[in-house]
Structure formats: C-alpha cells, structure tokens
Scaffold this motif. Sequence first.
Motif, short mmCIF file in Angstrom:
data_model
loop_
_atom_site.label_atom_id
_atom_site.label_comp_id
_atom_site.label_asym_id
_atom_site.label_seq_id
_atom_site.Cartn_x
_atom_site.Cartn_y
_atom_site.Cartn_z
N THR A 100 0.84 -1.20 0.00
CA THR A 100 0.00 0.00 0.00
C THR A 100 0.88 1.25 0.00
OG1 THR A 100 -0.12 0.32 2.40
CG2 THR A 100 -1.67 -1.26 1.42
N ILE A 101 0.24 2.39 -0.27
CA ILE A 101 0.98 3.66 -0.25
C ILE A 101 0.76 4.40 1.08
CG2 ILE A 101 0.85 3.87 -2.75
CD1 ILE A 101 -1.32 6.04 -2.33
N ASP A 102 0.08 3.77 2.03
CA ASP A 102 -0.32 4.44 3.27
C ASP A 102 0.86 4.97 4.09
OD1 ASP A 102 -2.36 2.77 2.23
OD2 ASP A 102 -3.37 2.70 4.15
N ARG A 103 1.92 4.17 4.24
CA ARG A 103 3.03 4.56 5.13
C ARG A 103 3.92 5.63 4.51
NH1 ARG A 103 8.37 2.71 5.98
NH2 ARG A 103 8.13 1.20 4.29
N CYS A 104 4.11 5.58 3.21
CA CYS A 104 5.13 6.43 2.58
C CYS A 104 4.57 7.45 1.60
CB CYS A 104 6.16 5.55 1.86
SG CYS A 104 7.06 4.47 2.97
N SER A 105 3.33 7.85 1.80
CA SER A 105 2.78 8.92 0.95
C SER A 105 1.66 9.61 1.71
CB SER A 105 2.23 8.34 -0.37
OG SER A 105 0.93 7.80 -0.19
N ASN A 106 1.06 10.59 1.07
CA ASN A 106 -0.08 11.27 1.68
C ASN A 106 -1.41 10.69 1.19
OD1 ASN A 106 0.11 12.21 -0.94
ND2 ASN A 106 -0.33 14.35 -0.42
N GLY A 107 -1.37 9.47 0.66
CA GLY A 107 -2.57 8.79 0.19
C GLY A 107 -2.75 7.45 0.87
N THR A 108 -3.78 6.74 0.46
CA THR A 108 -4.03 5.39 0.96
C THR A 108 -4.45 4.49 -0.20
OG1 THR A 108 -6.36 5.85 1.43
CG2 THR A 108 -4.80 6.22 3.22
N GLY A 109 -4.24 3.19 -0.04
CA GLY A 109 -4.67 2.23 -1.05
C GLY A 109 -3.54 1.34 -1.52
N ARG A 110 -3.92 0.29 -2.22
CA ARG A 110 -2.95 -0.67 -2.76
C ARG A 110 -2.44 -0.21 -4.12
NH1 ARG A 110 -2.86 -6.25 -1.04
NH2 ARG A 110 -2.24 -6.73 -3.18
#
Length: 200
Positions: free
Chosen positions: A17-27
Amino acid sequence: DVGVTADGVFVLHHDVTIDRCSNGTGRIDEMTYEELLSYDFGSWKGEQFEGERLARLSDILDYCKAMGVVLELDLADETRFDRKWIPSLYDLVKEKGMLGQTMFTATQDELERFLSVRRNIIVSISGVYDMAAARRAVALKDKVTLCNFSVPHHKLTSEICDFAHESGVKLKSWTVKTQQEMDKCLQMGVDYIITELPMM
C-alpha cells in the motif's frame, strides 16, 4: 522492491500500500500510475523530499544504464502481489539492455517457476534460513548466474558461510542493526551486509 500498478506500470516501492510512505491510501496494484502520480511520496521522509513521485521502473532502468549502476530488483515476498507479471518484468529489463546490470532477488520457488528458464540473468536467492535451503540455492548455479544468497543475520551459521564460499557463491546478510550483529557477520566472512546503520 518491485510492484505493478492496475494499468501494468512497474514501480519501485517497498510496501503493498501507499499508506506509510505517501499522503494517500490504497494498494498499488489497485490504482493506475496516473492516480499514483497525484500523491506525495517524499514528505514522510523530510521536507527536502516534499513533492517526490512514485518511481517508475523504466525510468530507473534508463538512469542506471546511463550511469553504469547495478540495480537489484527485489521480488522476494511472493505474498505481496500476484506474481503473474514476473515474465513481463524480465522482458522490460531485457528490452532496456539491463540484464547484465540487474540482479533479481527472489525466493528459490519463484526463480524455479519464472526465471530459471531464462539464461543470462543475475540472481540473489532470498529466504536461505538453513543448510537445506543453501543447498537448493546453490543447485541453481547451472541455470542462472547466481551472485549470492541472502541469510537473515540471526540465521547465519559458520556452516552456511563456509558452504557458500566453497561453492563459489557470495553471501548477503540482513538487516543488521547493532555493532554486535555487524561483528558476527564480519567474523563469518559475509560478503554483503544490509544495515539500517551505515555509519558502523
């Protein structure tokens, strides 16, 4: 670590997912590359990285080729994504003229399934936790260019180290977090060490 977007673009990102390393969420595999470009992948690391976008593998391959850099592509955790795209990944690396400058890191089973039928690839075998796995890894030497196999530092033994070197294979250990762990790896003659403390 390699992932692929919903529209088939290869990207480099450690997490599913992009949850930890971005300002977004999702796979990553459920979003298009265009969607992913709208997120900031740098701010979590520090202000100086604000505005960084998700790295596209084709761009990184071009850069590494131009700079003469060897790239390691980690495919090691087969539970993270559907791996049907691995042959296409190989084709991209070949198309970019980077087979001789790219090391594929994968488990023994993934290499057997997807990569061992292709010659002229450099591989690093992950998941070598004991002597049985070390023997299986070395058996691949006739099918690919085996650069090294990778042992977590807490599974490292003199027997595995000696066997690797006697077989003409380099040994990589990860992830070293203390001076004591570093000393153990050095005493055993480990060739490559992955660490979170490069100042050691």
